[in-house]
Design a protein around this motif. Structure first.
Motif, mmCIF file in Angstrom:
data_model
loop_
_atom_site.group_PDB
_atom_site.id
_atom_site.type_symbol
_atom_site.label_atom_id
_atom_site.label_comp_id
_atom_site.label_asym_id
_atom_site.label_seq_id
_atom_site.Cartn_x
_atom_site.Cartn_y
_atom_site.Cartn_z
ATOM 1 N N GLU A 1 21.551 118.880 9.297
ATOM 2 C CA GLU A 1 20.839 120.127 9.026
ATOM 3 C C GLU A 1 20.040 120.571 10.249
ATOM 4 N N ALA A 2 19.476 119.602 10.966
ATOM 5 C CA ALA A 2 18.728 119.942 12.173
ATOM 6 C C ALA A 2 19.650 120.532 13.235
ATOM 7 N N ARG A 3 20.853 120.005 13.332
ATOM 8 C CA ARG A 3 21.796 120.509 14.339
ATOM 9 C C ARG A 3 22.316 121.905 13.984
ATOM 10 N N SER A 4 22.522 122.149 12.689
ATOM 11 C CA SER A 4 23.121 123.432 12.302
ATOM 12 C C SER A 4 22.098 124.559 12.184
ATOM 13 N N LEU A 5 20.849 124.222 11.829
ATOM 14 C CA LEU A 5 19.783 125.224 11.693
ATOM 15 C C LEU A 5 20.257 126.428 10.871
ATOM 16 N N SER A 6 20.693 126.114 9.642
ATOM 17 C CA SER A 6 21.265 127.180 8.821
ATOM 18 C C SER A 6 20.789 127.147 7.368
ATOM 19 N N PHE A 7 19.617 126.566 7.149
ATOM 20 C CA PHE A 7 19.156 126.436 5.766
ATOM 21 C C PHE A 7 18.703 127.777 5.200
ATOM 22 N N VAL A 8 18.138 128.626 6.047
ATOM 23 C CA VAL A 8 17.681 129.946 5.598
ATOM 24 C C VAL A 8 18.774 130.961 5.924
#
Length: 573
Positions: free
Chosen positions: A530-537
């Motif tokens: 999740e940190a690598r993709s930075l796409s939670f929002v």
């Protein structure tokens, strides 16, 4: 997976505590407990007010209150402050509870049964005017070493020399002020620590090898000097009474257990208090008795280390029952005030209620953990405090959040813009964030809080560096889609910060998270992917610009703080 039991040294009941007390036990315990909960570990954080001993009686007398009423008021006042600091105790109990009395008396009976308690006659100061024996702290006078005229019978607070009541010049009763004192014979119970020394040494050899040097060195110093048998009863009106079924004569004389005998047992007592609130779903004994799946961590200042690493383990060993003993002792040095000690009695330094009056709790939480006295004593100065707040909180984190959300709202409205597909700059940022997050987690796991704070700041700084490199205020002029991508990526960073910063700055983290109207935002931690993709929002999520997270401390503020609390002058000798 192990369950985690966390305790912090019990704050004493008489008076509001200063920042040194907070950073030396309760705050780092809270930061660690929050981190463990967020990363999925079952965690129980227990603390309580330490309510027995002479200062409680003297404090009540000074205010003209019954001791139990005094302790209730002080407990409530302290709890309100700790709530203000966001301390996430699972339970904050009281050492005067029936639960602690029951368990303390049980421990004493078992020690007696196993031959580790002995009744001895000693000579003690008796006050003719008060008609009672006086414990050490009930005797005041002039220190023979430094001339301080309010030295106590156990220690001079001014020069810190350990004293015997008979050392004092012009000794007098702290109750009546009378100097009509004489030495008489009386009986007390002694814990035979000398008989347990070998067992304590073996236990520390096995369990203390991974403790911080501060904790293990203090424990071994006590063992090297040899464990002396220690009186565990006092002549007081307030305390856990000696059980009449085991020591009828002493019980009839009103003897109570010494505060340092019953206080550590209150960790168990408070857990039982916690369980009593929901007995169908809470099993206190599973955390303490035959608790082989529990990892127990204690947090404390260095003055409390001997009692927790030697005296309490000796008590537990002597009971001959499988009570849980500490696995890891996280000890702290002093946080001083401009090079001199904080002092409750002399009102020197910043106290917790004053701190919350000046600024929100997160300012103090972050400053104290970023400057935690782990390897050596550290010194609070208003200059260091303002520099930490202004640089780390206001400039690095607060400014990042504000300018990203404000600029995006101005240019793209109140929803997260979609923009172009992520490119190499975003991939590189993701890799950097994942690496920094791993370093942060490693420091938190090791309870290296200063290093953890540095790693957290590095995470915040990475966002600023990305923003400066991409410069969306320039991109917007030639490539709006690229600017939208930059802002969407930065907003995902803000959400990541809101999650991983929570152990240090919980209120500010909640404000950052609340900026985004995510339908089901139950995330407790961030994985490496999740940190690598930075796409939670996702794009299209509505957001609001929160109020300024951290206001800068101005020179006028600093001048007012120094005037009110002092600062910069030489500490008293």
């Amino acid at each position: 997976m192990a369950r985690h039991l966390i305790t912090s040294a019990l704050p004493y009941i008489n008076g509001i505590k200063h920042l040194g007390n907070m950073v030396g036990s309760m705050l780092p315990a809270d930061v660690y407990a929050r981190y463990l909960r967020q990363t999925g570990r079952e965690t129980l954080y227990i603390c309580a007010t330490d309510e027995h001993g002479t200062p409680a009686e003297l404090g009540a007398k000074e205010l003209g209150l019954p001791v139990d009423e005094f302790c209730t008021k002080q407990h409530d006042a302290q709890k309100a402050i700790y709530d203000g600091f966001g301390l996430s105790f699972d339970y904050f109990g009281r050492s005067s509870s029936p639960e602690n009395r029951e368990i303390t008396q049980h421990f004493a009976r078992q020690l007696q049964k196993n031959g580790f308690i002995e009744e001895r006659s000693i000579r003690q100061v008796y006050s003719l005017a008060d008609g009672r024996f006086l414990p050490d702290r009930y005797i005041v006078g002039t220190c023979p070493h430094c001339g301080y005229d309010k030295a106590r019978g156990d220690q001079c607070e001014n020069c810190t020399r350990v004293l015997d009541p008979t050392d004092l010049i012009d000794a007098r009763s702290a109750i009546s002020g009378s100097s009509e004192l004489e030495v008489r014979e009386t009986k007390h119970l002694f814990l035979l620590q000398s008989k347990l020394q070998g067992e304590v040494e073996a236990w520390i050899d096995e369990h203390g090898k991974d403790w911080p040097v501060l904790a293990s060195s203090i424990a071994r110093k006590w063992l090297t000097e040899g464990l002396n048998d220690r009186a565990i009863t006092r002549d007081l009106d307030w305390g856990v009474p000696v059980p009449a079924d085991t020591w009828p004569e002493l019980a009839a004389e009103g003897k109570v257990f010494y505060v340092w005998f019953d206080a550590p047992i209150e960790y168990i007592g408070a857990t039982k208090e916690w369980a009593a609130q929901d007995p169908e779903n809470r099993d206190w004994k599973s955390w303490w008795y035959e608790a082989t799946d529990v990892r127990y961590t204690q947090f404390m200042g260095k003055d409390n280390v001997p009692f927790h690493t030697v005296m309490f383990p000796a008590t537990q060993l002597g009971v001959r029952e499988p009570w849980k003993k500490v696995d890891y002792v996280k000890a702290f040095n002093w946080l001083n005030y401009y090079g001199g000690k904080f002092s409750t009695s002399q009102k020197r330094g910043v106290f917790t209620h004053d701190a919350l009056e000046l600024l929100p709790a997160d300012y103090w939480r972050y400053f104290m953990m970023a400057n935690a006295p782990e390897s050596d004593d550290t010194s609070f100065t208003w200059e260091l405090f303002s520099a930490t707040v202004n640089k780390d909180l206001a400039d690095v984190l607060g400014n990042f959040v504000n300018r990203v959300l404000s600029f995006s709202k101005k240019r793209f409205g109140d929803t997260v813009p979609a923009g172009a597909e992520a490119g190499e700059a975003e991939a590189a940022l993701g890799r950097e964030i994942a690496q920094l997050l791993q370093e942060y987690e490693e420091h938190m796991e090791a309870m290296q809080f200063r290093k953890a704070a540095q790693a957290l700041r590095a995470l915040w700084s990475a966002g600023n560096a990305y923003l400066e490199t991409k410069a969306p205020w320039l991109e917007i002029k030639t490539d709006p889609e690229a600017a939208a991508l930059t802002l969407r990526t930065a907003m995902n960073l803000i959400h990541l910060y809101s999650v991983v910063s929570e152990p240090f700055i919980p209120a500010s983290s909640a404000a950052m998270r609340a900026a985004f109207a995510l339908a089901d935002d139950t995330k407790t931690w961030v994985t490496a992917d999740e940190a690598r993709s930075l796409s939670f929002v996702p794009a299209g999520t509505s957001f609001e610009v929160p109020p300024v997270l951290f206001a800068k401390i101005t020179e006028d503020d600093l001048a007012a703080y120094r005037e009110r609390f002092g600062g910069g002058e030489e500490p008293a000798a």
